[in-house]
Design a protein around this motif. Structure first.
Motif, PDB file in Angstrom:
ATOM      1  N   HIS A   1      -4.026   3.396 -10.552  1.00  0.00           N
ATOM      2  CA  HIS A   1      -3.702   1.987 -10.322  1.00  0.00           C
ATOM      3  C   HIS A   1      -2.457   1.836  -9.460  1.00  0.00           C
ATOM      4  N   GLU A   2      -1.448   2.655  -9.714  1.00  0.00           N
ATOM      5  CA  GLU A   2      -0.214   2.596  -8.913  1.00  0.00           C
ATOM      6  C   GLU A   2      -0.493   2.973  -7.464  1.00  0.00           C
TER       7      GLU A   2
ATOM      8  N   LYS B   1       0.064  -2.774  -0.759  1.00  0.00           N
ATOM      9  CA  LYS B   1       1.318  -3.270  -0.200  1.00  0.00           C
ATOM     10  C   LYS B   1       1.500  -2.834   1.244  1.00  0.00           C
ATOM     11  N   VAL B   2       1.180  -1.556   1.534  1.00  0.00           N
ATOM     12  CA  VAL B   2       1.299  -1.046   2.910  1.00  0.00           C
ATOM     13  C   VAL B   2       0.340  -1.791   3.830  1.00  0.00           C
ATOM     14  N   LEU B   3      -0.880  -2.014   3.371  1.00  0.00           N
ATOM     15  CA  LEU B   3      -1.872  -2.718   4.174  1.00  0.00           C
ATOM     16  C   LEU B   3      -1.441  -4.151   4.448  1.00  0.00           C
TER      17      LEU B   3
ATOM     18  N   THR C   1       1.661  -5.319   4.471  1.00  0.00           N
ATOM     19  CA  THR C   1       2.802  -5.304   5.388  1.00  0.00           C
ATOM     20  C   THR C   1       2.348  -5.096   6.827  1.00  0.00           C
ATOM     21  N   SER C   2       1.420  -4.167   7.043  1.00  0.00           N
ATOM     22  CA  SER C   2       0.914  -3.904   8.384  1.00  0.00           C
ATOM     23  C   SER C   2       0.222  -5.129   8.963  1.00  0.00           C
ATOM     24  N   PHE C   3      -0.559  -5.788   8.146  1.00  0.00           N
ATOM     25  CA  PHE C   3      -1.262  -6.990   8.599  1.00  0.00           C
ATOM     26  C   PHE C   3      -0.271  -8.092   8.953  1.00  0.00           C
ATOM     27  N   THR C   4       0.794  -8.231   8.157  1.00  0.00           N
ATOM     28  CA  THR C   4       1.799  -9.267   8.430  1.00  0.00           C
ATOM     29  C   THR C   4       2.508  -9.007   9.757  1.00  0.00           C
ATOM     30  N   VAL C   5       2.904  -7.734  10.007  1.00  0.00           N
ATOM     31  CA  VAL C   5       3.578  -7.381  11.262  1.00  0.00           C
ATOM     32  C   VAL C   5       2.661  -7.645  12.450  1.00  0.00           C
TER      33      VAL C   5
END
Length: 283
Positions: free
Chosen positions: A84-85, A92-94, A96-100
């Motif tokens: 789960h972690e 979270k990484v995905l 963040t990448s999408f936001t950038v």
């Protein structure tokens, strides 16, 4: 290994204890009735004791195995937690990448939109200026274009075309500021020269006996500026030898005093002819 050995010992002790307890509880009446004289009674007693011992051992082993299985399976939720972690970290990484990527795309789109808006505004200003000028006659040439509509580059009558501009030579004399105002009233400004080609073109249509104001002036401290706000490039200037010569002469003329055409600083209040410049009109 250690756990299995302990299991066996406990099982054996339990069996021995059970046999002893059973023997004590049941042997009394048998012995009193002559247990040592009846082989059939002894066999039945032993069979009952071993059957109960097997039943007890089997229950004990099942309970022990069940508890051992539960103890061994306890860490399983830890694996689920770890998985789960990992999924949460990847999410979270995905995100963040999408936001950038989204912010970068938005920035590029905004820059393109601003640039397009500036060009559109400039085109509207040019069209509005053309309507205000109301030239009686235009001299046009067809421009080679890949657009479907035909594009014609035009200059007003008596203006000379060169490159992307039209040039007009004013025959009446006026001060530098008055000359600039007259050019402005025609939708133009005093001539700006940035290349040898422009210098050569304009000097071919000028009178060598006259001097003409151009759109270069010094507002102070010898900081030369063009009227259209384009940068002043010292490597693309055509000063006469020894020019500029005086801090009090803050305007520039183009003339042919001796061996060739060139620039000289001059008093801005002097009466000179001038050259106006404007962009070609596209119709």
């Amino acid at each position: 290994m250690l756990r299995a050995a302990v299991c066996c010992c406990l099982s054996s002790l339990a069996g021995i204890g059970t046999i002893a307890a059973t023997f004590v509880s049941r042997s009394g009446p048998v012995l009193k009735k002559g247990w040592h004289t009846s082989s059939e009674g002894r066999g039945r007693l032993l069979l009952n004791m071993f059957s109960e011992n097997i039943y007890i051992n089997t229950n004990f082993k099942n309970k022990f195995d069940s508890s051992d299985l539960n103890a061994d399976s306890a860490p399983v939720p830890q694996k689920k937690t770890t998985t789960h972690e990992s999924c949460h970290r990847f999410s979270k990484v995905l995100l963040t990448s999408f936001t950038v990527y989204f912010l970068l795309l938005t920035t590029l789109f905004s820059v393109a939109l601003i640039s397009l808006f500036k060009k559109y505004s400039q085109l509207l200003e040019e069209k509005a200026l053309i309507k205000e000028l109301n030239y009686t006659k235009l001299e046009c040439r067809k421009q080679h274009s890949f657009l479907k509509d035909k594009v014609w580059n035009c200059c007003p009558k008596d203006w000379k075309p060169f490159s992307s501009y039209c040039y007009f030579t004013a025959t009446d004399s006026a001060s530098w500021s008055e000359s600039e105002e007259k050019c402005s009233s025609m939708g133009a400004h005093l001539m700006v020269i940035h290349s040898q080609e422009e210098q050569d073109f304009i000097t071919k249509i000028l009178d060598p006996k006259a001097a003409y104001y151009i759109g270069l002036s010094d507002p102070g401290h010898r900081q030369w500026r063009w009227v259209d706000q384009t940068p002043y490039n010292e490597s693309a200037t055509f000063w006469h030898p020894g020019e500029p010569s005086s801090d009090n002469e803050q305007c520039v003329i183009i003339n042919h005093p001796y061996s060739g055409w060139g620039w000289a600083d001059s008093l801005c209040s002097g009466k000179q002819k001038s050259v106006c410049q404007m962009k070609k009109i596209c119709v």
